[in-house]
Design a protein around this motif. Structure first.
Motif, PDB file in Angstrom:
ATOM      1  N   ILE A 253     -46.847   6.249  14.774  1.00 53.66           N
ATOM      2  CA  ILE A 253     -46.991   5.108  15.582  1.00 53.66           C
ATOM      3  C   ILE A 253     -45.713   4.544  16.081  1.00 53.66           C
ATOM      4  O   ILE A 253     -45.573   3.349  16.309  1.00 53.66           O
ATOM      5  CB  ILE A 253     -47.776   4.082  15.173  1.00 53.66           C
ATOM      6  CG1 ILE A 253     -47.351   3.600  13.651  1.00 53.66           C
ATOM      7  CG2 ILE A 253     -49.322   4.391  14.786  1.00 53.66           C
ATOM      8  CD1 ILE A 253     -47.873   2.308  12.810  1.00 53.66           C
ATOM      9  N   SER A 254     -44.583   5.343  16.134  1.00 49.30           N
ATOM     10  CA  SER A 254     -43.403   4.858  16.318  1.00 49.30           C
ATOM     11  C   SER A 254     -43.342   4.479  17.699  1.00 49.30           C
ATOM     12  O   SER A 254     -42.552   3.429  18.018  1.00 49.30           O
ATOM     13  CB  SER A 254     -42.309   6.119  16.144  1.00 49.30           C
ATOM     14  OG  SER A 254     -42.436   6.753  14.967  1.00 49.30           O
ATOM     15  N   GLY A 255     -43.844   4.969  18.730  1.00 47.94           N
ATOM     16  CA  GLY A 255     -43.992   4.594  20.354  1.00 47.94           C
ATOM     17  C   GLY A 255     -44.322   3.114  20.271  1.00 47.94           C
ATOM     18  O   GLY A 255     -43.971   2.448  21.145  1.00 47.94           O
ATOM     19  N   ALA A 256     -45.206   2.686  19.582  1.00 54.11           N
ATOM     20  CA  ALA A 256     -45.702   1.520  19.519  1.00 54.11           C
ATOM     21  C   ALA A 256     -44.935   0.292  19.024  1.00 54.11           C
ATOM     22  O   ALA A 256     -45.036  -0.994  19.262  1.00 54.11           O
ATOM     23  CB  ALA A 256     -46.985   1.334  18.938  1.00 54.11           C
ATOM     24  N   ASP A 288     -52.152 -11.936  15.584  1.00 54.25           N
ATOM     25  CA  ASP A 288     -50.942 -11.800  16.378  1.00 54.25           C
ATOM     26  C   ASP A 288     -50.509 -10.252  16.318  1.00 54.25           C
ATOM     27  O   ASP A 288     -50.143  -9.874  17.317  1.00 54.25           O
ATOM     28  CB  ASP A 288     -49.794 -12.629  15.699  1.00 54.25           C
ATOM     29  CG  ASP A 288     -50.047 -14.052  15.713  1.00 54.25           C
ATOM     30  OD1 ASP A 288     -50.528 -14.308  16.650  1.00 54.25           O
ATOM     31  OD2 ASP A 288     -49.617 -14.874  14.747  1.00 54.25           O
ATOM     32  N   LEU A 289     -50.983  -9.644  15.187  1.00 56.38           N
ATOM     33  CA  LEU A 289     -50.444  -7.983  15.106  1.00 56.38           C
ATOM     34  C   LEU A 289     -51.410  -7.352  16.152  1.00 56.38           C
ATOM     35  O   LEU A 289     -50.670  -6.084  16.468  1.00 56.38           O
ATOM     36  CB  LEU A 289     -50.652  -7.593  13.521  1.00 56.38           C
ATOM     37  CG  LEU A 289     -50.481  -6.152  13.307  1.00 56.38           C
ATOM     38  CD1 LEU A 289     -48.929  -5.978  13.813  1.00 56.38           C
ATOM     39  CD2 LEU A 289     -50.543  -6.070  11.847  1.00 56.38           C
ATOM     40  N   GLN A 290     -52.678  -7.821  16.175  1.00 60.53           N
ATOM     41  CA  GLN A 290     -53.495  -6.983  17.299  1.00 60.53           C
ATOM     42  C   GLN A 290     -52.763  -7.283  18.720  1.00 60.53           C
ATOM     43  O   GLN A 290     -53.350  -6.115  19.281  1.00 60.53           O
ATOM     44  CB  GLN A 290     -54.840  -7.693  17.153  1.00 60.53           C
ATOM     45  CG  GLN A 290     -55.580  -7.159  15.845  1.00 60.53           C
ATOM     46  CD  GLN A 290     -57.124  -7.968  15.855  1.00 60.53           C
ATOM     47  OE1 GLN A 290     -57.148  -9.217  16.141  1.00 60.53           O
ATOM     48  NE2 GLN A 290     -58.036  -7.236  15.610  1.00 60.53           N
ATOM     49  N   ARG A 295     -51.137   0.140  21.483  1.00 64.80           N
ATOM     50  CA  ARG A 295     -50.550   0.289  22.682  1.00 64.80           C
ATOM     51  C   ARG A 295     -49.461   1.744  22.824  1.00 64.80           C
ATOM     52  O   ARG A 295     -48.782   1.945  22.136  1.00 64.80           O
ATOM     53  CB  ARG A 295     -49.504  -1.017  22.897  1.00 64.80           C
ATOM     54  CG  ARG A 295     -50.438  -2.187  22.826  1.00 64.80           C
ATOM     55  CD  ARG A 295     -49.675  -3.475  23.141  1.00 64.80           C
ATOM     56  NE  ARG A 295     -50.361  -4.604  23.418  1.00 64.80           N
ATOM     57  CZ  ARG A 295     -50.764  -5.082  24.514  1.00 64.80           C
ATOM     58  NH1 ARG A 295     -50.627  -4.493  25.550  1.00 64.80           N
ATOM     59  NH2 ARG A 295     -51.480  -6.096  24.682  1.00 64.80           N
ATOM     60  N   LYS A 296     -49.636   2.220  24.035  1.00 66.80           N
ATOM     61  CA  LYS A 296     -48.727   3.295  24.459  1.00 66.80           C
ATOM     62  C   LYS A 296     -47.193   2.786  24.739  1.00 66.80           C
ATOM     63  O   LYS A 296     -46.106   3.659  24.512  1.00 66.80           O
ATOM     64  CB  LYS A 296     -49.356   4.092  25.433  1.00 66.80           C
ATOM     65  CG  LYS A 296     -50.541   4.942  24.766  1.00 66.80           C
ATOM     66  CD  LYS A 296     -51.128   5.922  25.683  1.00 66.80           C
ATOM     67  CE  LYS A 296     -52.114   6.721  25.568  1.00 66.80           C
ATOM     68  NZ  LYS A 296     -52.962   7.846  26.335  1.00 66.80           N
ATOM     69  N   ARG A 301     -41.721  -8.527  27.169  1.00 66.85           N
ATOM     70  CA  ARG A 301     -42.418  -9.773  26.849  1.00 66.85           C
ATOM     71  C   ARG A 301     -43.227  -9.758  25.303  1.00 66.85           C
ATOM     72  O   ARG A 301     -42.949 -10.834  24.655  1.00 66.85           O
ATOM     73  CB  ARG A 301     -43.061 -10.168  27.976  1.00 66.85           C
ATOM     74  CG  ARG A 301     -44.176 -11.576  27.633  1.00 66.85           C
ATOM     75  CD  ARG A 301     -43.326 -12.644  27.639  1.00 66.85           C
ATOM     76  NE  ARG A 301     -44.115 -14.045  27.725  1.00 66.85           N
ATOM     77  CZ  ARG A 301     -44.837 -14.668  28.475  1.00 66.85           C
ATOM     78  NH1 ARG A 301     -44.728 -14.075  29.699  1.00 66.85           N
ATOM     79  NH2 ARG A 301     -45.465 -15.647  28.077  1.00 66.85           N
ATOM     80  N   MET A 302     -43.922  -8.612  25.469  1.00 68.15           N
ATOM     81  CA  MET A 302     -44.484  -8.309  24.150  1.00 68.15           C
ATOM     82  C   MET A 302     -43.715  -8.360  22.952  1.00 68.15           C
ATOM     83  O   MET A 302     -43.905  -8.926  21.761  1.00 68.15           O
ATOM     84  CB  MET A 302     -45.305  -6.910  24.215  1.00 68.15           C
ATOM     85  CG  MET A 302     -46.395  -6.814  23.144  1.00 68.15           C
ATOM     86  SD  MET A 302     -47.756  -8.215  22.986  1.00 68.15           S
ATOM     87  CE  MET A 302     -48.585  -7.846  24.472  1.00 68.15           C
ATOM     88  N   LEU A 303     -42.509  -7.589  23.064  1.00 66.23           N
ATOM     89  CA  LEU A 303     -41.474  -7.597  21.928  1.00 66.23           C
ATOM     90  C   LEU A 303     -40.932  -8.798  21.566  1.00 66.23           C
ATOM     91  O   LEU A 303     -40.646  -9.012  20.400  1.00 66.23           O
ATOM     92  CB  LEU A 303     -40.294  -6.557  22.439  1.00 66.23           C
ATOM     93  CG  LEU A 303     -40.664  -5.216  22.544  1.00 66.23           C
ATOM     94  CD1 LEU A 303     -39.471  -4.558  23.164  1.00 66.23           C
ATOM     95  CD2 LEU A 303     -41.046  -4.457  21.250  1.00 66.23           C
ATOM     96  N   ALA A 304     -40.737  -9.713  22.623  1.00 72.22           N
ATOM     97  CA  ALA A 304     -40.136 -11.119  22.519  1.00 72.22           C
ATOM     98  C   ALA A 304     -41.275 -12.086  21.629  1.00 72.22           C
ATOM     99  O   ALA A 304     -40.734 -12.660  20.840  1.00 72.22           O
ATOM    100  CB  ALA A 304     -39.658 -11.423  23.652  1.00 72.22           C
ATOM    101  N   ASP A 305     -42.414 -12.072  22.019  1.00 72.40           N
ATOM    102  CA  ASP A 305     -43.331 -12.773  21.502  1.00 72.40           C
ATOM    103  C   ASP A 305     -43.835 -12.336  20.564  1.00 72.40           C
ATOM    104  O   ASP A 305     -44.383 -13.424  19.743  1.00 72.40           O
ATOM    105  CB  ASP A 305     -44.736 -12.830  22.909  1.00 72.40           C
ATOM    106  CG  ASP A 305     -44.212 -13.697  24.232  1.00 72.40           C
ATOM    107  OD1 ASP A 305     -43.098 -14.131  24.136  1.00 72.40           O
ATOM    108  OD2 ASP A 305     -44.877 -13.617  24.897  1.00 72.40           O
TER     109      ASP A 305
END
Length: 533
Positions: A253-256, A288-290, A295-296, A301-305
């Motif tokens: 799951i490294s890419g996610a 939050d983790l969900q 996600r591929k 924004r997702m990385l920051a939030d």
């Protein structure tokens, strides 16, 4: 292709795990290369055909039958692959046409362009009977929801070769499809494959739930306790410049989670819990983790939030040494030196919980210091790290589930053997003034009831439907009329995505309350009172 389709049919209709295991083992033993390897890749999620999409399949079948008739058929069956396989107007001479080999189908789908895919898929469907059409569509779309996990397929391989499944899991990410070297080793025709791949997965050690009488037989002095955090179990591995993050089942799951992968290196294999937040500032909820799971690609924004970090439980490998055969206390001592050297915003050490008696620990378990804690873990001080779930070294002692009485609001048809039943249920609790009660949905569940109870609920849904939305039915639910479901769940989080403002963790139906009037179901205030401030 016929052998593969027969396997899928029998797997769908076989409810028991051991029965599925025998079917898989017999298939791998009786089908030659490379077809069995392609089947293994399909069952373990290793195939991807980007040129074939469900929308394209729908368009193909719409060209061949009335759109309304297909919509009714799909609504009744509940599964796209099964519906298309049954309604596809194949030539009358299909039984006389030799079905293509699975290997040929996989190679064809791997090469086909998006523009040519409709013609190629239609040609294949014309050559197959309904069972093989079903298998083709499942293969092409990756929708193998047939009750077979990747681990079960690996266990079948272990049974085939008389090997331990841990050996196969450690080799897995260094193998290439269609796995001919793997089958040669399992059948004794060649030696064990030597993987040149780096940063391989190491099978995880799992815990048994604390059962009745277990603690009476255990000495508290022989165990240490840790908090059980509500995230997902992961393994972070770095070797020779290669870094990977694995799920507990060995999926890469490294890419996610590129933010976590970028934050470590060296020669290390860490075992722990993936959580959202910053260990110095806050630990986020599972909801939050969900936002980050499955996600591929991940946006900035997702990385920051929703940044992630790893709470480390164990150390499996360090600077060229395999530590798994050392005692837990020895591994822990090294781990306490390793973690502080890592990025402190991405890695921290799972704290030990001090206790001397089981009743003392029970009190801590029932009232943990953080809402994202779902219980405690017990680990024997001298335990080695053994793959699987050995009885005795590790136990998990979770918090008692919460219980709420809710009212059935919506029902949806299930899949597979449940495709003819309304088996997925959305339920709600009351909100508003007593003279103007309104139901707000708080969760969805599709298990916890028996087959006989399923038939009773299905009949109730059909008899009390007030609206239909495709495969979903809205059920009559009023203070004076409704089916009350006793729902058990592991935890509760605030949610801006749900009208009720809450989201349940692991909800399941624990009891049908035919005896309880709908008006006596719980109110939303009962749930909001459970939320940590």
């Amino acid at each position: 292709m016929r052998r593969f389709s027969e396997l899928l049919d029998r797997l769908v209709l076989t409810p028991s795990r051991n029965g599925k295991l025998r079917l898989l083992t017999d298939y791998f033993a009786g089908v030659p290369d490379p077809d069995r390897g392609h089947a293994l890749a399909a069952l373990t999620g290793g195939l991807d055909f980007p040129s074939v999409k469900p929308a394209m399949l729908r368009a193909l079948v719409m060209e061949r039958m009335d759109e309304v008739l297909f919509a009714y058929s799909y609504d009744y069956v509940g599964d796209l692959a099964e519906t298309i396989s049954l309604v596809w107007p194949a030539p009358e001479s299909v039984d006389e046409v030799e079905a293509p080999a699975l290997g040929h189908v996989v190679e064809t789908l791997s090469r086909v362009s998006r523009s040519d895919a409709p013609t190629v898929i239609a040609g294949l469907l014309d050559r197959l009977d309904p069972s093989a059409r079903f298998a083709l569509i499942k293969l092409a779309t990756g929708g193998m929801r047939i009750g077979v996990s990747a681990r079960l397929a690996k266990q079948a391989l272990a049974a085939l070769g008389g090997r331990d499944v841990g050996e196969i899991e450690e080799l897995w990410h260094g193998l290439e499809q269609p796995y001919e070297t793997l089958f040669a080793w399992l059948e004794g025709r060649a030696g064990k494959p030597e993987s040149a791949a780096r940063a391989l997965f190491r099978p995880v050690m799992l815990a048994h739930p604390v059962g009745e009488g277990d603690l009476e037989r255990l000495d508290p002095a022989e165990y240490v306790a840790e908090w059980k955090w509500d995230g997902i179990r992961v393994q972070a591995v770095s070797e020779g410049g290669v870094k990977r993050l694995y799920s507990r089942t060995g999926d890469d799951i490294s890419g996610a989670f590129p933010d976590l992968v970028a934050a470590f290196g060296g020669d290390v294999a860490l075992d722990g819990e993936l959580l959202v937040g910053d260990p110095i500032v806050r630990t986020g909820s599972f909801s939050d983790l969900q936002q980050r799971l499955n996600r591929k690609t991940v946006s900035k924004r997702m990385l920051a939030d929703y940044p992630v970090f790893m709470r480390c439980y164990d150390l499996l490998h360090w600077e060229g040494e395999d530590l798994r055969q050392r005692a837990f206390e020895e591994r822990r001592a090294v781990l306490e030196k390793v973690v502080p050297a890592l990025d402190r915003h991405r890695f921290d050490l799972s704290p030990l919980v001090a206790f001397s008696r089981w009743d003392e620990l029970d009190g801590l378990r029932r009232d943990p210091p953080h809402p994202v804690i779902e219980g405690v873990m017990l680990k024997r001080r001298d335990a080695v790290y053994s793959p699987g779930r050995p009885k005795g070294p590790w136990f998990k002692w979770k918090r008692d589930p919460f219980i709420v009485d809710a009212v059935l609001m919506y029902a949806q048809r299930g899949h597979g053997k449940r495709s003819s039943y309304y088996s997925d249920y959305t339920f709600g609790v009351w909100a508003g003034a007593e003279d103007d009660l309104q139901l707000v949905p708080v969760g969805k569940a599709y298990f916890g009831f028996t087959d006989e109870e399923l038939k009773l609920i299905d009949k109730y849904v059909r008899d009390n439907t007030v609206e239909r939305f495709g495969p979903v039915r809205s059920v009559r639910a009023e203070p004076g009329h409704g089916l009350v479901l006793e729902v058990a769940f592991e935890g509760l989080n605030r949610s801006t995505r749900h009208k009720s403002g809450v989201a349940m963790r692991f909800p399941r139906i624990s009891r049908l309350r035919w005896d309880k009037p709908a008006a006596e179901a719980d109110r939303i205030e009962t749930l909001t009172a459970l939320l940590a401030e």
